[in-house]
Structures are given as C-alpha cells and as structure tokens.
Design an enzyme around this catalytic site. Sequence first.
Site, PDB file in Angstrom:
ATOM      1  N   ASN A   1       1.015  -1.086  -0.094  1.00  0.00           N
ATOM      2  CA  ASN A   1      -0.003  -0.093   0.134  1.00  0.00           C
ATOM      3  C   ASN A   1       1.003   1.261   0.092  1.00  0.00           C
ATOM      4  OD1 ASN A   1      -2.294  -1.570   0.088  1.00  0.00           O
ATOM      5  ND2 ASN A   1      -2.127  -1.584   2.491  1.00  0.00           N
TER       6      ASN A   1
ATOM      7  N   HIS B   1       6.640  -1.724   2.721  1.00  0.00           N
ATOM      8  CA  HIS B   1       6.646  -3.051   3.286  1.00  0.00           C
ATOM      9  C   HIS B   1       5.595  -3.546   2.551  1.00  0.00           C
ATOM     10  CE1 HIS B   1       3.362  -0.303   5.160  1.00  0.00           C
ATOM     11  NE2 HIS B   1       2.584  -1.719   5.251  1.00  0.00           N
TER      12      HIS B   1
HETATM   13  P1  DGP Z   1      -0.205  -0.998   5.761  1.00  0.00           P
HETATM   14  O1  DGP Z   1      -1.789  -0.595   6.071  1.00  0.00           O
HETATM   15  O2  DGP Z   1      -0.252  -1.253   4.165  1.00  0.00           O
HETATM   16  O3  DGP Z   1       0.479   0.337   6.091  1.00  0.00           O
HETATM   17  O4  DGP Z   1       0.083  -2.056   6.794  1.00  0.00           O
HETATM   18  C1  DGP Z   1       0.704  -1.767   7.904  1.00  0.00           C
HETATM   19  C2  DGP Z   1       0.684  -3.185   8.668  1.00  0.00           C
HETATM   20  O5  DGP Z   1       1.449  -3.318   9.828  1.00  0.00           O
HETATM   21  C3  DGP Z   1      -0.739  -3.891   9.334  1.00  0.00           C
HETATM   22  O6  DGP Z   1      -1.374  -4.930   8.466  1.00  0.00           O
HETATM   23  C4  DGP Z   1      -0.442  -3.906  10.703  1.00  0.00           C
HETATM   24  C5  DGP Z   1       0.911  -3.950  10.751  1.00  0.00           C
HETATM   25  N1  DGP Z   1       1.452  -3.496  12.069  1.00  0.00           N
HETATM   26  C6  DGP Z   1       1.410  -2.387  12.640  1.00  0.00           C
HETATM   27  N2  DGP Z   1       1.968  -2.059  13.718  1.00  0.00           N
HETATM   28  C7  DGP Z   1       2.573  -3.478  13.805  1.00  0.00           C
HETATM   29  C8  DGP Z   1       3.527  -3.911  14.898  1.00  0.00           C
HETATM   30  O7  DGP Z   1       3.938  -3.235  15.952  1.00  0.00           O
HETATM   31  N3  DGP Z   1       3.992  -5.186  14.880  1.00  0.00           N
HETATM   32  C9  DGP Z   1       3.510  -5.962  13.695  1.00  0.00           C
HETATM   33  N4  DGP Z   1       3.959  -7.214  13.566  1.00  0.00           N
HETATM   34  N5  DGP Z   1       2.747  -5.486  12.860  1.00  0.00           N
HETATM   35  C10 DGP Z   1       2.366  -4.245  12.882  1.00  0.00           C
END
Ligand code: DGP
Length: 113
Positions: A86, A99
């Site tokens: 995204n 990511h």
């Molecule tokens: P996006 O919406 O494409 O920016 O995805 C961000 C993703 O990151 C979302 O699916 C949740 C994940 N995420 C956010 N904070 C953390 C975290 O602290 N740890 C992990 N493992 N994932 C996280």
Amino acid sequence: MEDCLFCKIAAGQVPSDKVYEDDTVYAFRDINPQAPIHVLLIPKQHIASSADITAENSGVVAHIFEVAAELAKQLDLKDGFRIVTNSGSLGCQSVLHLHFHLLSGRQLQDQMG
Ligand code: DGP
C-alpha cells in the site's frame, strides 16, 4: 530512521514474530493478520513507500521478492499467495516504511480494490 516503527522492529528494538532476516531484509508476522499467513517483508534501510523506490535503492526491493519466493516455499504456499504494498493515503498505507504483505492460507478475494 528515528521514530519509525518498522525501523525499530528491523533493529530489534521493538519485538516481533520474525520469520526471516538477512543483512538487508527483515520479515515478520503481521500483528493484525488478514489471512492465516500474513507476513510483512521490509527493507532494513528506511524507504518510506513504493513511491520512493529509485535506481539507487531498487536492489533491496528485488531482493525482497527473492526472499518472498523462498518464504513461500518454506511456508508451503504451493497453492498460491498474494504480495501487496500500500502506498500513500489513497492506498491505505498506515506505516510509512515500505513493506510488502505476503498473504495466503485461504482463498483470497478476487477483487483488489
Ligand atoms: P499498511 O496498512 O499497508 O501500512 O500495513 C501496515 C501493517 O502493519 C498492518 O497490517 C498492521 C501491521 N502492524 C502495525 N503495527 C505493527 C506492529 O507493531 N507489529 C507488527 N507485527 N505488525 C504491525
């Protein structure tokens, strides 16, 4: 980069469920999985989004896709998977560090938008 959550995760300063790490790439389970398999692959260097990929940093992006293909084998995703990134507010990017979501483990929806 200071105050970047995913930079801190890649550096081990914030805990995560790691599935892969090398010198340039880090992969870990998403905290809010959208499918039975939901792994995030990130470059260790800070790149804000896919809008910031350049000739200078695109090597790590290619490497992320090599790692994703290897993880797909290790996780036995032979029936398929999806890789999504995204970008920006219209793209619903919530963490401003590039990511790639690797999703699988169930039939994914046909529609992307
Ligand atoms: P996006 O919406 O494409 O920016 O995805 C961000 C993703 O990151 C979302 O699916 C949740 C994940 N995420 C956010 N904070 C953390 C975290 O602290 N740890 C992990 N493992 N994932 C996280």
